[in-house]
Design a protein around this motif. Sequence first.
Motif, PDB file in Angstrom:
ATOM      1  N   LEU A   1     -33.173  78.183  17.045  1.00 25.70           N
ATOM      2  CA  LEU A   1     -32.226  79.205  16.613  1.00 25.70           C
ATOM      3  C   LEU A   1     -32.934  80.275  15.784  1.00 25.70           C
ATOM      4  O   LEU A   1     -32.716  81.477  15.970  1.00 25.70           O
ATOM      5  CB  LEU A   1     -31.088  78.567  15.799  1.00 25.70           C
ATOM      6  CG  LEU A   1     -30.013  79.520  15.290  1.00 25.70           C
ATOM      7  CD1 LEU A   1     -29.296  80.184  16.461  1.00 25.70           C
ATOM      8  CD2 LEU A   1     -29.025  78.777  14.412  1.00 25.70           C
ATOM      9  N   GLY A   2     -33.804  79.847  14.883  1.00 24.94           N
ATOM     10  CA  GLY A   2     -34.554  80.796  14.054  1.00 24.94           C
ATOM     11  C   GLY A   2     -35.439  81.707  14.891  1.00 24.94           C
ATOM     12  O   GLY A   2     -35.516  82.918  14.638  1.00 24.94           O
ATOM     13  N   LEU A   3     -36.098  81.150  15.891  1.00 22.60           N
ATOM     14  CA  LEU A   3     -36.934  81.968  16.776  1.00 22.60           C
ATOM     15  C   LEU A   3     -36.090  82.975  17.552  1.00 22.60           C
ATOM     16  O   LEU A   3     -36.485  84.130  17.712  1.00 22.60           O
ATOM     17  CB  LEU A   3     -37.715  81.074  17.743  1.00 22.60           C
ATOM     18  CG  LEU A   3     -38.902  80.335  17.152  1.00 22.60           C
ATOM     19  CD1 LEU A   3     -39.460  79.334  18.158  1.00 22.60           C
ATOM     20  CD2 LEU A   3     -39.989  81.323  16.750  1.00 22.60           C
ATOM     21  N   ALA A   4     -34.942  82.547  18.030  1.00 22.54           N
ATOM     22  CA  ALA A   4     -34.076  83.451  18.791  1.00 22.54           C
ATOM     23  C   ALA A   4     -33.609  84.607  17.919  1.00 22.54           C
ATOM     24  O   ALA A   4     -33.629  85.775  18.332  1.00 22.54           O
ATOM     25  CB  ALA A   4     -32.880  82.676  19.347  1.00 22.54           C
ATOM     26  N   VAL A   5     -33.207  84.306  16.677  1.00 20.96           N
ATOM     27  CA  VAL A   5     -32.768  85.361  15.755  1.00 20.96           C
ATOM     28  C   VAL A   5     -33.947  86.263  15.407  1.00 20.96           C
ATOM     29  O   VAL A   5     -33.814  87.492  15.380  1.00 20.96           O
ATOM     30  CB  VAL A   5     -32.131  84.735  14.485  1.00 20.96           C
ATOM     31  CG1 VAL A   5     -31.911  85.793  13.418  1.00 20.96           C
ATOM     32  CG2 VAL A   5     -30.832  84.035  14.835  1.00 20.96           C
ATOM     33  N   GLY A   6     -35.124  85.658  15.174  1.00 16.70           N
ATOM     34  CA  GLY A   6     -36.315  86.451  14.837  1.00 16.70           C
ATOM     35  C   GLY A   6     -36.706  87.393  15.958  1.00 16.70           C
ATOM     36  O   GLY A   6     -37.046  88.558  15.717  1.00 16.70           O
ATOM     37  N   VAL A   7     -36.668  86.925  17.177  1.00 21.32           N
ATOM     38  CA  VAL A   7     -37.019  87.765  18.320  1.00 21.32           C
ATOM     39  C   VAL A   7     -36.009  88.895  18.446  1.00 21.32           C
ATOM     40  O   VAL A   7     -36.372  90.049  18.698  1.00 21.32           O
ATOM     41  CB  VAL A   7     -37.092  86.926  19.616  1.00 21.32           C
ATOM     42  CG1 VAL A   7     -37.139  87.801  20.851  1.00 21.32           C
ATOM     43  CG2 VAL A   7     -38.290  85.994  19.576  1.00 21.32           C
ATOM     44  N   ARG A   8     -34.759  88.595  18.250  1.00 19.93           N
ATOM     45  CA  ARG A   8     -33.704  89.617  18.349  1.00 19.93           C
ATOM     46  C   ARG A   8     -33.906  90.698  17.277  1.00 19.93           C
ATOM     47  O   ARG A   8     -33.805  91.890  17.562  1.00 19.93           O
ATOM     48  CB  ARG A   8     -32.338  88.962  18.192  1.00 19.93           C
ATOM     49  CG  ARG A   8     -31.205  89.919  18.177  1.00 19.93           C
ATOM     50  CD  ARG A   8     -30.212  89.551  19.222  1.00 19.93           C
ATOM     51  NE  ARG A   8     -29.033  90.369  19.086  1.00 19.93           N
ATOM     52  CZ  ARG A   8     -28.633  91.189  20.012  1.00 19.93           C
ATOM     53  NH1 ARG A   8     -29.283  91.285  21.137  1.00 19.93           N
ATOM     54  NH2 ARG A   8     -27.555  91.927  19.839  1.00 19.93           N
ATOM     55  N   ILE A   9     -34.190  90.285  16.051  1.00 22.39           N
ATOM     56  CA  ILE A   9     -34.412  91.249  14.967  1.00 22.39           C
ATOM     57  C   ILE A   9     -35.678  92.085  15.246  1.00 22.39           C
ATOM     58  O   ILE A   9     -35.676  93.295  15.067  1.00 22.39           O
ATOM     59  CB  ILE A   9     -34.518  90.516  13.613  1.00 22.39           C
ATOM     60  CG1 ILE A   9     -33.162  89.931  13.240  1.00 22.39           C
ATOM     61  CG2 ILE A   9     -35.048  91.433  12.525  1.00 22.39           C
ATOM     62  CD1 ILE A   9     -33.202  89.011  12.033  1.00 22.39           C
ATOM     63  N   TYR A  10     -36.723  91.435  15.727  1.00 20.56           N
ATOM     64  CA  TYR A  10     -37.980  92.132  16.014  1.00 20.56           C
ATOM     65  C   TYR A  10     -37.798  93.162  17.098  1.00 20.56           C
ATOM     66  O   TYR A  10     -38.277  94.283  16.988  1.00 20.56           O
ATOM     67  CB  TYR A  10     -39.060  91.106  16.410  1.00 20.56           C
ATOM     68  CG  TYR A  10     -40.371  91.739  16.771  1.00 20.56           C
ATOM     69  CD1 TYR A  10     -41.226  92.248  15.796  1.00 20.56           C
ATOM     70  CD2 TYR A  10     -40.759  91.835  18.104  1.00 20.56           C
ATOM     71  CE1 TYR A  10     -42.428  92.841  16.151  1.00 20.56           C
ATOM     72  CE2 TYR A  10     -41.939  92.419  18.469  1.00 20.56           C
ATOM     73  CZ  TYR A  10     -42.784  92.917  17.472  1.00 20.56           C
ATOM     74  OH  TYR A  10     -43.963  93.492  17.829  1.00 20.56           O
ATOM     75  N   THR A  11     -37.080  92.802  18.163  1.00 18.26           N
ATOM     76  CA  THR A  11     -36.894  93.745  19.268  1.00 18.26           C
ATOM     77  C   THR A  11     -35.996  94.907  18.868  1.00 18.26           C
ATOM     78  O   THR A  11     -36.174  96.035  19.332  1.00 18.26           O
ATOM     79  CB  THR A  11     -36.308  93.046  20.532  1.00 18.26           C
ATOM     80  OG1 THR A  11     -35.100  92.385  20.174  1.00 18.26           O
ATOM     81  CG2 THR A  11     -37.290  92.086  21.116  1.00 18.26           C
ATOM     82  N   LYS A  12     -35.037  94.676  17.952  1.00 14.14           N
ATOM     83  CA  LYS A  12     -34.172  95.766  17.471  1.00 14.14           C
ATOM     84  C   LYS A  12     -34.972  96.727  16.580  1.00 14.14           C
ATOM     85  O   LYS A  12     -34.731  97.929  16.578  1.00 14.14           O
ATOM     86  CB  LYS A  12     -32.984  95.212  16.716  1.00 14.14           C
ATOM     87  CG  LYS A  12     -31.864  94.786  17.608  1.00 14.14           C
ATOM     88  CD  LYS A  12     -30.617  94.577  16.788  1.00 14.14           C
ATOM     89  CE  LYS A  12     -29.450  94.440  17.743  1.00 14.14           C
ATOM     90  NZ  LYS A  12     -28.190  94.608  17.128  1.00 14.14           N
ATOM     91  N   SER A  13     -35.908  96.186  15.796  1.00 11.51           N
ATOM     92  CA  SER A  13     -36.662  97.030  14.875  1.00 11.51           C
ATOM     93  C   SER A  13     -37.653  97.905  15.610  1.00 11.51           C
ATOM     94  O   SER A  13     -38.059  98.952  15.117  1.00 11.51           O
ATOM     95  CB  SER A  13     -37.378  96.182  13.826  1.00 11.51           C
ATOM     96  OG  SER A  13     -38.405  95.431  14.428  1.00 11.51           O
ATOM     97  N   GLU A  14     -38.052  97.549  16.800  1.00 18.02           N
ATOM     98  CA  GLU A  14     -39.024  98.329  17.573  1.00 18.02           C
ATOM     99  C   GLU A  14     -38.338  99.450  18.333  1.00 18.02           C
ATOM    100  O   GLU A  14     -39.007 100.316  18.872  1.00 18.02           O
ATOM    101  CB  GLU A  14     -39.803  97.422  18.514  1.00 18.02           C
ATOM    102  CG  GLU A  14     -40.758  96.552  17.791  1.00 18.02           C
ATOM    103  CD  GLU A  14     -41.946  96.157  18.628  1.00 18.02           C
ATOM    104  OE1 GLU A  14     -42.023  96.525  19.804  1.00 18.02           O
ATOM    105  OE2 GLU A  14     -42.822  95.510  18.079  1.00 18.02           O
TER     106      GLU A  14
END
Length: 126
Positions: A112-125
């Motif tokens: 779950l943490g990885l999924a949220v992290g990837v989502r936040i990372y892709t939004k910030s880019e």
Amino acid sequence: MTKVFTLDEVKEHNHSKDCWLVIGGKFLEDHPGGDDVLISSTGKDATDDFEDVGHSTTARSMMDEYYVGDIDASTIPAKVKYTPPKQPHYNQDKTPDFIIKILQFLVPIVILGLAVGVRIYTKSEQ
């Protein structure tokens, strides 16, 4: 007077033209659903087989029509209830139970943490 037969006498009637079946301490001759069903249950107490099928009340009342006689209960072997052997829980890889429980808790959280992290990372880019 009702005739009483032994199980050995009933066992002699085990083919499609002459088949007797023991159900509930009585035995029957003929079967409206076909002979194949009876042949597989001859020479033993077929009460459980009869009950497992779930016969209707109509089928149960038809038993009187096919009734031949009673069975000598002393000729039927006693049923032995199957008891599975007691065996310890098998842990194939010998991993201690507490480690398995910790992993069952932590692995979903990490995913779950990885999924949220990837989502936040892709939004910030973006």
